[in-house]
Design an enzyme around this catalytic site. Sequence first.
Site, mmCIF file in Angstrom:
data_model
loop_
_atom_site.group_PDB
_atom_site.id
_atom_site.type_symbol
_atom_site.label_atom_id
_atom_site.label_comp_id
_atom_site.label_asym_id
_atom_site.label_seq_id
_atom_site.Cartn_x
_atom_site.Cartn_y
_atom_site.Cartn_z
ATOM 1 N N ASP A 14 0.871 -1.168 0.000
ATOM 2 C CA ASP A 14 0.000 0.000 0.000
ATOM 3 C C ASP A 14 0.913 1.225 0.000
ATOM 4 O O ASP A 14 2.062 1.152 0.437
ATOM 5 C CB ASP A 14 -0.896 -0.022 1.237
ATOM 6 C CG ASP A 14 -1.754 1.214 1.352
ATOM 7 O OD1 ASP A 14 -2.388 1.597 0.345
ATOM 8 O OD2 ASP A 14 -1.776 1.810 2.435
ATOM 9 N N ASP A 16 -0.022 5.066 0.813
ATOM 10 C CA ASP A 16 -0.223 6.048 1.885
ATOM 11 C C ASP A 16 -0.339 5.361 3.244
ATOM 12 O O ASP A 16 -1.217 4.525 3.441
ATOM 13 C CB ASP A 16 -1.469 6.890 1.593
ATOM 14 C CG ASP A 16 -1.355 7.608 0.252
ATOM 15 O OD1 ASP A 16 -0.281 8.165 -0.034
ATOM 16 O OD2 ASP A 16 -2.336 7.592 -0.515
ATOM 17 N N GLY A 27 -8.514 10.514 13.795
ATOM 18 C CA GLY A 27 -8.273 9.086 13.745
ATOM 19 C C GLY A 27 -8.307 8.466 12.364
ATOM 20 O O GLY A 27 -8.173 7.259 12.214
ATOM 21 N N THR A 62 -2.492 1.053 -4.780
ATOM 22 C CA THR A 62 -3.017 2.207 -4.052
ATOM 23 C C THR A 62 -4.369 2.665 -4.574
ATOM 24 O O THR A 62 -4.564 2.796 -5.780
ATOM 25 C CB THR A 62 -1.989 3.369 -4.081
ATOM 26 O OG1 THR A 62 -2.509 4.498 -3.378
ATOM 27 C CG2 THR A 62 -1.607 3.779 -5.487
#
Length: 187
Positions: A14, A16, A27, A62
């Site tokens: 992944d 980010d 959060g 992504t």
Amino acid sequence: MGKHELGRPAVFLDRDGVLNRVAVFNGTPHPPSSLEEFELYGDVPDGCARLKAANFLLVVITNQPDVGRGTQSREAVEAMNLKMQSALPLLDRIEICYHAGERYGQSCDCRKPRPGLILRAAAELNIDPKRSYVIGDRWRDVDCARAAGCRAIFIERGYKESLREAPDFTVANFNDAVSAVLRDAAL
């Protein structure tokens, strides 16, 4: 019984929150909004080199739904990916889903947790998902790994969201994720 070549093992990464830092608001992680904000975690170049030395293909997978939602330009995402590729020349491929998601009326087979990004790369690069791993920081990454038949390594970044499926390993950072892959693959 004839000998047939096994597909190659890969580590699907992944972007980010795994390779580069994210901004966390209430959060929830958010991708960098500009090239200036794009910053790799310090342990990523060495971790990628360790995976490459163990003969894994490295494929970034992504979701970039902000492009489909009109809040980010495709050019900005591509500029960040170029910066990432120049810092991480060992990457074999980047697979991107730009679709906004079903809530925005854009359904597709490539938006994680669906396995389309993995399956596309697997077909084109002769990757065996069963010998491969996904390193992610969100439930979508873990569920995507499960859907594709890969092992799931979850980096716990402390977001306010729950996993839906259990990962194979939970770790604190990218370096620990790499170590988990290398230990597991050696068994």
